[in-house]
Design a protein around this motif. Structure first.
Motif: not given
Length: 318
Positions: A68, A70, A93, A190, A227-229, A231, A249-252
């Motif tokens: 992930a 970016d 963001y 977003d 990708s999905y995230s 925050q 943060d949390n992402c795929d």
């Protein structure tokens, strides 16, 4: 043989690896590296003593890309210098922050994560404040003619209560290469929220790239470019000269990562910054100076494999 659905992603990995190796003297100390790169074909001819070190490096570099990273949504140099947690620092963001900005702003940034001129990220945009709906627009480009990723983004924010703001953004992310017959892209949205529970504390929540819809060539796997995230973060103005920020943060690809940073103003119009980000651990430093409405920022990020990445930014507030 790479499956068609994975061709775009695999091509990106190989393309990045080629340029990193090409420019890194580490791989030329005791041998000669020659590369043959053609449509759908990529292989290396190197001396036997260099093979192990090259592929260890390639494996780590591909790992970084797969987790992930970016290359388009890179925050401004101020935010990058305090750890990169942008959920309470930049509308890029969190679009809800448009409603909390003090002035309209025009900005441009240059950041070279890989220390390779062809793989730099250049961005620019503006935030226009008004009494109806504050609006922002961002354009970002990564790479060059043979491989390029681009981001076009429109955002809006609105204060909905005394302490609460909400925002939404729509972006189009485009992947182009001379090795593709067609370009490929994604359209995504977003959603962001901000809250100021007390005067000197700001909290933010943003959900990025939800939903994300593929457009263009359906055979190219381009999920990595949008990708999905999720925050969540805070910003605390401890004193008039000291600011502390943090985010989770949390992402795929990464269940949990975080950032922490500080900004200190030793005297008027000059600021010193430091921060750190996890997964992997990346300390950062930066400075900023303001004169006649113009802000100039410089920052650097330290990475155990990629070394020192540097960037410059300039903005005009009005």
């Amino acid at each position: 043989m790479v499956a068609p659905a994975d061709f775009g992603y695999e091509l990106q990995h190989r393309f990045f690896a080629y340029h990193i190796i090409k420019k890194s003297s580490f791989f030329f100390e005791n041998g000669i590296l020659s590369l043959i790169f053609a449509k759908g074909v990529n292989f290396f001819r190197i001396t036997a003593m260099r093979k192990i070190r090259v592929f260890l490096f390639l494996g780590w570099f591909i790992y970084l890309q797969a987790h992930a990273i970016d290359n388009l949504r890179i925050p401004d140099l101020r935010t990058l210098s305090i750890g990169g947690g942008g959920v309470t620092e930049t509308p890029l963001y969190n679009p809800a922050l448009l409603a909390t900005q003090a002035q309209s702003k025009l900005y441009a940034n240059y950041y070279n994560r890989y220390s390779v001129s062809e793989l730099a990220t250049v961005s620019g945009g503006f935030y226009y404040l008004n009494d109806i709906i504050p609006t922002g627009m961002e354009i970002t480009s990564f790479g060059y003619d043979e491989y390029r990723e681009s981001l076009f983004r429109l955002s809006m924010g609105k204060q909905i209560a005394e302490k609460w703001s909400v925002g939404i953004a729509v972006q189009y992310v485009l992947l182009q290469s001379e090795l593709f017959e067609e370009s490929s892209g994604r359209v995504s949205t977003d959603i962001g929220f901000s809250c100021r529970p007390v005067e000197n504390v700001l909290a933010g929540l943003s959900i990025l790239h939800i939903p994300s819809i593929k457009v263009g060539d359906k055979n190219i796997d381009n999920k990595h470019i949008a990708s999905y995230s999720v925050q969540l973060g805070f910003s605390w103005e401890v004193t008039n000269t000291t600011l502390i920020t943090g985010s989770v943060d949390n992402c795929d690809e990464e269940p949990v990562s975080g950032s922490f940073g500080m900004e200190y103003m030793p005297f008027d119009d000059f600021k010193m910054r430091a921060g750190v980000r996890t997964s992997p651990l990346r300390p950062s430093l930066g400075v900023g100076y303001r004169i006649a409405g113009i802000n100039a920022d410089a920052g650097m990020v330290f990475h155990s494999v990629l070394g020192v990445s540097m960037g410059l930014g300039i903005s005009f507030s009005f």
